[in-house]
Design a protein around this motif. Structure first.
Motif, PDB file in Angstrom:
ATOM      1  N   TRP A   1       0.743  -1.161   0.014  1.00  0.00           N
ATOM      2  CA  TRP A   1      -0.138   0.461  -0.051  1.00  0.00           C
ATOM      3  C   TRP A   1       1.043   1.501   0.107  1.00  0.00           C
ATOM      4  O   TRP A   1       0.274   2.512  -0.592  1.00  0.00           O
ATOM      5  CB  TRP A   1      -1.003   0.226   1.187  1.00  0.00           C
ATOM      6  CG  TRP A   1      -2.224  -1.030   1.129  1.00  0.00           C
ATOM      7  CD1 TRP A   1      -2.209  -2.222   1.931  1.00  0.00           C
ATOM      8  CD2 TRP A   1      -2.794  -1.450   0.104  1.00  0.00           C
ATOM      9  NE1 TRP A   1      -3.553  -2.755   1.533  1.00  0.00           N
ATOM     10  CE2 TRP A   1      -3.851  -2.076   0.152  1.00  0.00           C
ATOM     11  CE3 TRP A   1      -3.323  -0.198  -0.704  1.00  0.00           C
ATOM     12  CZ2 TRP A   1      -5.515  -2.862  -0.241  1.00  0.00           C
ATOM     13  CZ3 TRP A   1      -4.839  -0.538  -1.806  1.00  0.00           C
ATOM     14  CH2 TRP A   1      -5.081  -2.036  -1.337  1.00  0.00           C
TER      15      TRP A   1
ATOM     16  N   ASN B   1       0.827   4.227  -3.339  1.00  0.00           N
ATOM     17  CA  ASN B   1       0.675   5.528  -2.652  1.00  0.00           C
ATOM     18  C   ASN B   1       2.034   6.065  -3.301  1.00  0.00           C
ATOM     19  O   ASN B   1       1.202   7.510  -3.325  1.00  0.00           O
ATOM     20  CB  ASN B   1      -0.067   6.153  -1.116  1.00  0.00           C
ATOM     21  CG  ASN B   1      -0.619   5.317  -0.831  1.00  0.00           C
ATOM     22  OD1 ASN B   1      -1.739   5.221  -1.240  1.00  0.00           O
ATOM     23  ND2 ASN B   1      -0.599   4.597   0.324  1.00  0.00           N
TER      24      ASN B   1
ATOM     25  N   TYR C   1      -4.091  13.196  -7.960  1.00  0.00           N
ATOM     26  CA  TYR C   1      -3.734  13.939  -6.321  1.00  0.00           C
ATOM     27  C   TYR C   1      -4.497  15.596  -6.875  1.00  0.00           C
ATOM     28  O   TYR C   1      -5.037  16.329  -6.356  1.00  0.00           O
ATOM     29  CB  TYR C   1      -2.376  14.052  -6.079  1.00  0.00           C
ATOM     30  CG  TYR C   1      -1.541  13.320  -4.893  1.00  0.00           C
ATOM     31  CD1 TYR C   1      -2.519  12.410  -3.779  1.00  0.00           C
ATOM     32  CD2 TYR C   1      -0.283  12.415  -5.912  1.00  0.00           C
ATOM     33  CE1 TYR C   1      -2.526  11.710  -3.319  1.00  0.00           C
ATOM     34  CE2 TYR C   1      -0.561  11.285  -5.009  1.00  0.00           C
ATOM     35  CZ  TYR C   1      -0.938  10.410  -3.555  1.00  0.00           C
ATOM     36  OH  TYR C   1      -0.571   9.612  -3.117  1.00  0.00           O
TER      37      TYR C   1
ATOM     38  N   LYS D   1      -5.968  12.803   3.034  1.00  0.00           N
ATOM     39  CA  LYS D   1      -4.951  12.340   3.916  1.00  0.00           C
ATOM     40  C   LYS D   1      -5.542  11.397   5.393  1.00  0.00           C
ATOM     41  O   LYS D   1      -4.214  10.297   6.171  1.00  0.00           O
ATOM     42  CB  LYS D   1      -3.800  13.590   4.415  1.00  0.00           C
ATOM     43  CG  LYS D   1      -3.376  14.377   3.343  1.00  0.00           C
ATOM     44  CD  LYS D   1      -2.825  15.850   3.328  1.00  0.00           C
ATOM     45  CE  LYS D   1      -1.579  16.130   2.445  1.00  0.00           C
ATOM     46  NZ  LYS D   1      -1.194  17.267   3.306  1.00  0.00           N
TER      47      LYS D   1
ATOM     48  N   MET E   1      -5.845   7.489   3.959  1.00  0.00           N
ATOM     49  CA  MET E   1      -4.894   7.059   4.457  1.00  0.00           C
ATOM     50  C   MET E   1      -3.643   6.631   5.207  1.00  0.00           C
ATOM     51  O   MET E   1      -3.291   5.897   5.835  1.00  0.00           O
ATOM     52  CB  MET E   1      -3.811   8.013   3.623  1.00  0.00           C
ATOM     53  CG  MET E   1      -2.796   7.512   3.099  1.00  0.00           C
ATOM     54  SD  MET E   1      -1.839   8.032   1.643  1.00  0.00           S
ATOM     55  CE  MET E   1      -2.896   8.788   0.758  1.00  0.00           C
TER      56      MET E   1
END
Length: 214
Positions: free
Chosen positions: A52, A56, A64, A77, A80
């Protein structure tokens, strides 16, 4: 045939005076296999965390940029960071389970610990599926609530199109993509953790049977 099953059959077919020693061997085998399984669960969890993080890092800046256009940076965020924190917490539990199982010498305690490990894995799978669904729901709800900004993203050249039709197609596409991703994720967990859970369940049953025969 599983090696533990071979030990069990050999024990059942032996004379009564040799059952005690072989029974201990069966317990030792179940203990060793359970400890090994939990260790692999921890290793797989570490690999998943690395996966992961790598995903990212590889996400293009254009993605983004879309989040920035919709003022979704904070939400993204949040999910995440939450995801990383929860995975690390589960990894901690996996590691502690491995340490505890490795040190257990009592049959009942080992049975209880295997049961708790299985529950922890199931919670981990449920969490991952839930976070994917929840984060997608929140992010897409914000995006589709601003139709003007959404059209700027999906139709940057401002071509003459039917706005409602484009939004409808986009929503359907997002739903299909989410369902496909969740099914693939569920199949991955079913394959990887399902195999390990099945082995733990087998050990659990064998130990429970041995304990009931004491």
């Amino acid at each position: 045939m599983d090696l533990l099953e071979n030990y069990k059959k050999a024990w059942n077919n032996q004379p009564i005076d040799s059952n005690t020693l072989t029974k201990q061997q069966i317990y030792n085998m179940a203990h060793s296999k359970s400890s090994s399984i939990v260790k692999w669960i921890f290793i797989i969890g570490l690999l998943e965390l690395a996966f992961w993080v790598g995903i990212n890092l590889l996400i293009p800046d254009s993605i983004y940029k879309i989040y920035e256009d919709f003022n979704l940076e904070n939400q993204v965020k949040f999910f995440m960071i939450l995801h990383y924190i929860v995975i690390i917490i589960f990894l901690y539990f996996f590691y502690m389970n491995y340490k505890k199982i490795s040190a257990i010498e009592n049959t009942k305690k080992l049975i209880n610990k295997i049961f708790k490990v299985r529950k922890t894995i199931k919670y981990y799978v449920y969490y991952n599926l839930a976070i994917v669904f929840l984060s997608s729901l929140v992010i897409n709800s914000v995006m589709f609530s601003n139709s003007e900004k959404l059209m700027e993203v999906v139709n940057p050249e401002d071509l003459p199109v039917n706005v409602s039709q484009v939004i409808t197609v986009t929503i359907i596409s997002q739903i299909i993509a989410l369902l496909i991703f969740m099914v693939l994720l569920w199949l991955f967990y079913k394959l990887i953790y399902g195999i390990l859970l099945k082995k733990l369940k087998r050990n659990y049953k064998e130990l429970a049977k041995l304990d009931s025969e004491n």
